[in-house]
Design an enzyme around this catalytic site. Structure first.
Site, short mmCIF file in Angstrom:
data_model
loop_
_atom_site.label_atom_id
_atom_site.label_comp_id
_atom_site.label_asym_id
_atom_site.label_seq_id
_atom_site.Cartn_x
_atom_site.Cartn_y
_atom_site.Cartn_z
N HIS A 136 -6.19 47.27 57.30
CA HIS A 136 -7.64 47.30 57.13
C HIS A 136 -8.22 48.63 57.64
O HIS A 136 -9.01 49.28 56.95
CB HIS A 136 -8.29 46.13 57.87
CG HIS A 136 -7.78 44.80 57.44
ND1 HIS A 136 -8.04 43.64 58.14
CD2 HIS A 136 -7.02 44.42 56.38
CE1 HIS A 136 -7.47 42.62 57.52
NE2 HIS A 136 -6.84 43.07 56.46
N GLU B 142 -12.05 35.96 63.68
CA GLU B 142 -11.57 36.14 62.30
C GLU B 142 -12.61 35.65 61.29
O GLU B 142 -12.77 36.24 60.22
CB GLU B 142 -10.24 35.40 62.10
CG GLU B 142 -9.08 35.96 62.91
CD GLU B 142 -8.51 37.26 62.35
OE1 GLU B 142 -9.18 37.93 61.55
OE2 GLU B 142 -7.39 37.60 62.73
N GLU C 102 -3.21 43.29 59.76
CA GLU C 102 -4.53 43.78 60.15
C GLU C 102 -4.59 45.31 60.15
O GLU C 102 -5.63 45.90 59.85
CB GLU C 102 -4.88 43.26 61.55
CG GLU C 102 -5.22 41.79 61.62
CD GLU C 102 -6.65 41.50 61.20
OE1 GLU C 102 -7.48 42.44 61.23
OE2 GLU C 102 -6.94 40.35 60.84
N ASP D 280 -8.17 38.57 53.68
CA ASP D 280 -7.17 38.57 54.76
C ASP D 280 -7.72 37.88 56.01
O ASP D 280 -7.04 37.07 56.64
CB ASP D 280 -6.79 40.01 55.14
CG ASP D 280 -5.70 40.59 54.26
OD1 ASP D 280 -5.23 39.89 53.34
OD2 ASP D 280 -5.32 41.75 54.48
N GLU D 281 -8.96 38.24 56.36
CA GLU D 281 -9.55 37.68 57.58
C GLU D 281 -9.72 36.17 57.47
O GLU D 281 -9.50 35.43 58.44
CB GLU D 281 -10.92 38.34 57.86
CG GLU D 281 -10.90 39.86 57.96
CD GLU D 281 -10.21 40.39 59.20
OE1 GLU D 281 -9.55 39.62 59.92
OE2 GLU D 281 -10.33 41.60 59.46
N TRP E 49 -0.75 43.96 49.54
CA TRP E 49 -1.42 45.17 49.10
C TRP E 49 -1.32 46.24 50.20
O TRP E 49 -1.16 45.91 51.37
CB TRP E 49 -2.89 44.90 48.77
CG TRP E 49 -3.75 44.45 49.93
CD1 TRP E 49 -4.02 43.17 50.29
CD2 TRP E 49 -4.45 45.28 50.87
NE1 TRP E 49 -4.83 43.14 51.40
CE2 TRP E 49 -5.12 44.42 51.77
CE3 TRP E 49 -4.58 46.65 51.04
CZ2 TRP E 49 -5.90 44.90 52.82
CZ3 TRP E 49 -5.36 47.14 52.10
CH2 TRP E 49 -6.01 46.26 52.96
N GLU F 291 -11.59 47.75 63.45
CA GLU F 291 -10.30 47.44 62.84
C GLU F 291 -9.20 48.38 63.37
O GLU F 291 -8.05 47.98 63.50
CB GLU F 291 -10.37 47.57 61.31
CG GLU F 291 -11.25 46.54 60.62
CD GLU F 291 -10.61 45.16 60.57
OE1 GLU F 291 -9.48 44.99 61.06
OE2 GLU F 291 -11.26 44.24 60.04
N THR G 143 -15.38 38.41 61.20
CA THR G 143 -15.02 39.59 60.42
C THR G 143 -14.95 39.26 58.93
O THR G 143 -15.25 40.11 58.09
CB THR G 143 -13.68 40.18 60.90
OG1 THR G 143 -12.69 39.16 60.95
CG2 THR G 143 -13.83 40.81 62.28
N HIS H 23 -6.32 34.61 58.04
CA HIS H 23 -5.96 34.67 59.45
C HIS H 23 -6.78 33.67 60.27
O HIS H 23 -6.27 33.07 61.23
CB HIS H 23 -6.18 36.09 59.99
CG HIS H 23 -5.29 37.11 59.34
ND1 HIS H 23 -5.53 38.46 59.42
CD2 HIS H 23 -4.16 36.96 58.59
CE1 HIS H 23 -4.58 39.11 58.76
NE2 HIS H 23 -3.75 38.21 58.24
#
Length: 329
Positions: free
Chosen positions: A113, A163, A110, A195-196, A33, A76, A166, A199
């Site tokens: 974000h 990670e 990252e 995503d976090e 995305w 971020e 967040t 990760h």
């Protein structure tokens, strides 16, 4: 072999499988995305109507909410600091090899974000963007000291923890946005949170592998980071006219009041890592590492008792970031 040389050998061994880690934990650019997928399209004839709707929902969000969302955005956007810090870790060569490729690819994911959240802040009409931009520039310029040095073991404990932190923060900000009826912001925070989480699984996998190769030293590094306590990436946060780090407490207080990230969450993350890395099942360690394990295993209960006694911060702070009049509740 010296401790340093063992670490370098472990890093080289893991690096041999880096393509598999990248395929498992990162998403190809073409399939990922992008901020433009979620924000109003400036080429769309209905752009201004969409922005007007966005701003209408934005006015419903609380003062503490804006403080946390802005602080998260600045954190971020400080990615240049984080990338340069990781590229300096022993065993990582930014020009060649799998580790440099991982860090660049992780940074690229990252980076979206901060781009997404920054554009939302700009469109919201609720934020003093110059002050936000000042704080971002300060945070990158001031750097950070997270107590890891160049040691890969300590650095990956830190990234594993952060990670997860967040992930929690963005997920809860998204839940609060959804509660206020702000579906767009809820979707944004939810996808960042996902995503976090992905990760976090990657960095935890690195540590899991290090435990296999160098159990005692990895245990000692984990204990050391838990004794020091994990500082947040934004611990040097400031705004125009303030000193380095002056703003972090106020940002943290707002997060505590909202329940976005609390002292109890710190304990929960610690327990999660202990379980993920199966600390209780480790074998073949030195006496010193065994003592380190005992300390780490007992630490969550000790910290939970401390967290139970901490009072909720009540005083609100007037952030220069927030453009609308302050309403103290």
């Amino acid at each position: 072999m010296s401790i340093k040389n063992v670490r370098l050998e472990v890093m080289r061994t893991i690096e041999q499988s880096m393509e598999a880690y990248i395929d498992k934990f990162l998403i190809p650019v073409e399939e990922n995305w992008q901020p433009s997928d979620m924000l109003p399209d400036s080429a769309d004839p209905g752009f201004f109507d969409q922005v007007k709707e966005l701003q209408g929902y934005a006015r419903e969000l609380s003062y503490d909410f804006w403080a946390v969302l802005i602080g998260d955005t600045i954190t971020e956007e400080a990615l240049p600091t984080y990338e340069s810090w990781l590229m300096d870790v022993e065993g990582i060569n930014q020009r060649e090899g799998g580790w440099g490729k991982w860090i660049r690819a992780w940074t690229a994911e990252e980076n979206r974000h901060g781009d997404l959240l920054n554009k939302f802040l700009y469109l919201s009409g609720q934020v003093n963007m110059r002050e936000v931009e000042n704080s971002t520039q300060y945070l990158i310029r001031d750097g950070l000291d997270i107590g890891t040095g160049q040691d890969p073991y300590r650095n990956f404990v830190y990234t594993s923890f952060q990670e997860l932190a967040t992930n929690i923060s963005h997920r809860r900000v998204g839940a609060l946005a959804a509660k206020s009826g702000n579906k767009l912001l809820a979707k944004m925070c939810g996808i960042i949170s996902a995503d976090e989480a992905r990760h976090a699984r990657a960095y935890s996998a690195f540590i899991k592998k290090i435990f296999e190769f160098d159990t005692s030293e990895m245990m000692l590094a984990f204990e050391d980071m838990m004794r020091k306590k994990i500082v947040m990436p934004a611990h040097m946060l400031r705004e125009t006219g303030s000193k380095v780090g002056d703003l972090f407490k106020h940002f943290s207080d707002a997060a505590q009041r909202l329940g976005v990230y609390t002292h109890h969450d710190y304990v929960i993350i610690m327990e999660n890592l202990i379980k993920t890395w199966e600390i209780d099942k480790l074998t073949g360690m030195t006496d010193q590492a065994e003592r380190a394990r005992d300390y780490v295993m007992k630490l969550p209960n000790r910290m939970r008792r401390v967290a139970d006694r901490i009072k909720m911060p009540e005083t609100e702070y007037e952030f220069k970031w927030i453009g609308r009049p302050v309403t103290f509740v």
